[in-house]
Design an enzyme around this catalytic site. Sequence first.
Site, short mmCIF file in Angstrom:
data_model
loop_
_atom_site.label_atom_id
_atom_site.label_comp_id
_atom_site.label_asym_id
_atom_site.label_seq_id
_atom_site.Cartn_x
_atom_site.Cartn_y
_atom_site.Cartn_z
N ASP A 27 65.56 37.04 -11.95
CA ASP A 27 66.24 35.91 -11.32
C ASP A 27 66.83 36.30 -9.98
OD1 ASP A 27 65.56 34.88 -13.72
OD2 ASP A 27 67.59 34.78 -14.53
N GLY B 287 69.38 27.52 -17.92
CA GLY B 287 68.15 28.30 -17.83
C GLY B 287 67.54 28.31 -16.44
N SER C 43 69.18 29.77 -13.94
CA SER C 43 69.81 30.92 -13.29
C SER C 43 70.84 30.58 -12.23
CB SER C 43 68.74 31.83 -12.68
OG SER C 43 68.44 32.81 -13.58
N SER C 44 71.68 29.61 -12.53
CA SER C 44 72.79 29.32 -11.62
C SER C 44 73.69 30.54 -11.52
CB SER C 44 73.58 28.11 -12.11
OG SER C 44 74.26 28.39 -13.32
N ASN D 89 75.96 28.97 -22.42
CA ASN D 89 76.44 30.03 -21.51
C ASN D 89 76.09 31.38 -22.10
OD1 ASN D 89 78.44 32.16 -20.62
ND2 ASN D 89 78.73 30.57 -19.10
N LYS D 90 75.34 32.15 -21.32
CA LYS D 90 74.78 33.41 -21.83
C LYS D 90 75.82 34.50 -22.00
CE LYS D 90 71.85 31.43 -19.84
NZ LYS D 90 71.66 29.97 -19.77
P1 ADP Z 1 72.35 29.86 -16.14
O1 ADP Z 1 71.20 29.64 -17.07
O2 ADP Z 1 72.59 28.64 -15.31
O3 ADP Z 1 72.27 31.12 -15.36
P2 ADP Z 1 74.68 31.14 -17.37
O4 ADP Z 1 75.29 30.82 -18.67
O5 ADP Z 1 74.08 32.47 -17.17
O6 ADP Z 1 73.63 29.97 -17.10
O7 ADP Z 1 75.77 30.94 -16.21
C1 ADP Z 1 76.43 29.72 -16.00
C2 ADP Z 1 77.76 29.96 -15.32
O8 ADP Z 1 77.58 30.25 -13.91
C3 ADP Z 1 78.68 28.75 -15.34
O9 ADP Z 1 79.38 28.66 -16.56
C4 ADP Z 1 79.60 29.04 -14.17
O10 ADP Z 1 80.63 29.94 -14.56
C5 ADP Z 1 78.70 29.76 -13.18
N1 ADP Z 1 78.22 28.78 -12.18
C6 ADP Z 1 77.04 28.18 -12.08
N2 ADP Z 1 76.97 27.31 -11.03
C7 ADP Z 1 78.18 27.38 -10.43
C8 ADP Z 1 78.77 26.73 -9.30
N3 ADP Z 1 78.11 25.83 -8.57
N4 ADP Z 1 80.04 27.06 -8.99
C9 ADP Z 1 80.71 27.95 -9.72
N5 ADP Z 1 80.22 28.59 -10.80
C10 ADP Z 1 78.97 28.31 -11.15
MG MG Z 2 72.37 33.11 -16.13
#
Ligand code: ADP
Ligand code: MG
Length: 397
Positions: free
Chosen positions: A130, A83, A85-86, A173-174
Amino acid sequence: MALEQDILAAVTPTQTNIIQLANTNPLYLDYNVHINNIHIDKTKPLWQYYFLCGFKGIQEHFNLPVSTGINCMIDGAIPASSGLSSSSALVCCAGLITVIANGKVLSKMELAEICARCEHYIGTEGGGMDQSISFLAEKGMAKLIEFNPLRATNVKVPNGAVFVIANSCKEMNKAATAHFNIRVMECRIAAKVLAKAKGLEWEKLLKLGDLQQELGVDLETMLSTVEQVLHPEPYSRMEVCQCLGISQKELSNILSQNTQDVASFKLYQRAKHVYSEARRVLEFKRVCDETPANALQLLGDLMNQSHISCRDMYECSCPELDQLVDICLQSGAIASRLTGAGWGGCIVSLVPINKLDCFLVKVQEVYYKVNGQRTAKHTQALFATQPGGGAAVFHEV
Ligand code: ADP
Ligand code: MG
């Protein structure tokens, strides 16, 4: 607001037409692809596809038939699927890299708009907040983000309290699940049903916000329209088709790829959440701007109402998040709510500065220490944060 955590990329443009990706985290495997052979698999959201979303968005924006190859090493400190927004951080990072590597120039606004759209390539029908804050953030400032056209207005949160992030340690994972898109589709259908009831052209309308804009009325009026037009009982597919005067096949065309099998839609609850949440956002800014003596309490009330609405109306919470919110409230927070899409991931609490140390100790004890896995998996599960800065290029060759 942007967090201080980020995704860092070390990049070299190359003469090959290959994108070569590596990651400091061994969970994310090396990946190579030819720039003219980019394929993003919506059914399997591997990490490299988020990168390719950003790459493809820029490639298409500039219509670059031969974009340059790149060698790229990624290092990220944002807990994934939590959550925060990685995913958008990675998409935005890739977009920025592609612009620079190809010697192009875009404003932060343009980058934000392109990256918001191109994250859709992975299958999640997200909005643009985001990606916008990833580019437009300024240290020490929260932002009110609005769309059509994209705008970001400074919001200075009153002194005396800090935001604390707490990760429930339940990942979601969204792109790999339908929860997120189901809510987007429910809102899309609610917007269409409301628009039709108001005698508007509903076919092209996709968003509840756009409906409000088209009607030219305030959020109060939208909330009473929801009460008048929609009923709390879920709408079956058949009823949606009847309301809109469409066939099941036409309904399928409205729905995203991963929401084709949804049997019923809670239009009233979702629309009510969206419009009331939008109202809370504006109210939050007003309190920040006016800073009355009880500002923190007023902001806290809005955040607490927000969590209740997320939990009961939008139904995007989960037992772990609700438990963590309760623990934070009992540990000295003025307010706590889930953040990001929900169904797991993090909450954000508003904590008085003079109670911060005690708050952190208590939450550690009651939520994390009782469950070894929670602390072991996430070294950064609980932290206070200030608004951080936006995307930046450190050195251009
Ligand atoms: P979030 O809430 O963090 O946005 P999402 O489910 O939308 O969650 O996305 C998460 C995905 O983003 C991970 O499963 C991965 O594939 C990618 N991700 C996040 N951080 C990294 C990173 N440091 N390196 C590579 N991929 C990443
Ligand atoms: Mg996301």
